[in-house]
Design an enzyme around this catalytic site. Structure first.
Site, PDB file in Angstrom:
ATOM      1  CG  ASP A  23      -6.274  54.256   8.120  1.00  0.00           C
ATOM      2  OD1 ASP A  23      -6.064  53.223   8.791  1.00  0.00           O
ATOM      3  OD2 ASP A  23      -6.708  55.303   8.627  1.00  0.00           O
ATOM      4  CG  HIS A  40      -3.085  43.756   8.474  1.00  0.00           C
ATOM      5  ND1 HIS A  40      -3.008  45.131   8.296  1.00  0.00           N
ATOM      6  CD2 HIS A  40      -3.272  43.564   9.812  1.00  0.00           C
ATOM      7  CE1 HIS A  40      -3.129  45.735   9.479  1.00  0.00           C
ATOM      8  NE2 HIS A  40      -3.290  44.808  10.401  1.00  0.00           N
ATOM      9  CG  LEU A 134       5.284  51.885 -10.428  1.00  0.00           C
ATOM     10  CD1 LEU A 134       4.780  53.324 -10.377  1.00  0.00           C
ATOM     11  CD2 LEU A 134       4.182  50.909 -10.035  1.00  0.00           C
TER      12      LEU A 134
END
Length: 254
Positions: A23, A40, A134
């Site tokens: 956020d 962004h 991962l």
């Protein structure tokens, strides 16, 4: 839920699964008198750094909330830009992730995405599906209530077809029908940007997760910031309903 005493004590071990609400991109840009789109794009750089850290420190799963089912309510121009950024990022990053043995997974309702984006998502999953490092889970057009709803629909269908008995619909059954069925539940949840809520993210899966909130805006959340969150996690005593004494004496059985 399954755990043993060793996973319930404060320890030096890292969390197996970290889930993050990223956020603050728009506010980061606005503070710098930039268009929200620049925030962004800066956020993508932060993603690279956090994925790199998790891959190098043997975190098993990293789940990132990239686009919620509620984000469609944002201005049309911003949503369009986010979709374009999503596609371009996939094109640029998937080969790097594959080279670094990262397995990429996407969770969420893909039906609302363009055919091009759905195709890129599928291609990325197929290309990396055999990687053993991962697992990077990208939650896109995802909502915790949607996840539960689609699980209940699948279960109801099996019950109506006679494949599943109603008395066998328990917590484990629900777990097995969620979009994260094959993954460990998150140990550590992080939300950047100063808000202190889970915002319809992994509602079922976060039941026993340690929560960490930081005012740092996502583009500024770097590897040092992640280390601070992990340090906080390591100080927590995870009791799963037991007393502190039971945990310390290693007498719990789950």
């Amino acid at each position: 839920m399954s755990a043993d005493a060793s996973t319930s004590l404060p320890s030096e071990s890292n969390p197996r699964h970290i889930a993050i609400i990223m956020d603050g991109n728009g506010r980061w840009a606005q503070k710098r008198m930039m268009p929200r789109a620049m925030g962004h794009k800066a956020g993508v750089k932060a993603v690279r750094a956090i994925v790199d850290y998790c891959a190098r420190h043997n975190i098993e799963v990293l789940t990132l909330f990239a686009f919620s089912s509620e984000n469609w309510r944002r201005p049309v121009e911003e949503v369009s830009m986010l979709m374009s950024l999503f596609i371009s990022t996939l094109q640029k990053e998937i080969n790097k992730l594959d080279k670094n043995n990262v397995r990429v997974r996407f969770i969420g309702d893909r039906a609302a995405f363009s055919e091009q984006l759905r195709s890129k998502i599928t291609e990325g999953e197929i290309q990396t599906q055999n990687n053993t490092g991962l697992t990077l889970v990208v939650a896109a057009n995802y909502g915790g209530r949607w996840d539960l709803s689609q699980a209940f629909q699948k279960i109801a269908g099996k019950v109506s077809e006679g494949e599943l008995l109603i008395q066998n619909v328990d917590e484990q059954c629900i777990d097995q029908h969620l979009s994260t069925a094959d993954l460990p539940e998150p140990d550590l949840f992080i939300r950047t940007g100063g808000e202190q809520r889970v915002s319809n993210f992994l509602l079922w899966q976060l039941a026993y997760t340690e929560l960490y909130f930081t005012p740092t805006l996502w583009p500024d959340f770097n590897q040092n910031a992640l280390e601070e969150a992990i340090k906080s996690f390591k100080t927590r005593q995870r009791r799963f309903g037991h007393t502190g004494e039971q945990v310390l004496n290693k007498t719990i059985t789950l």
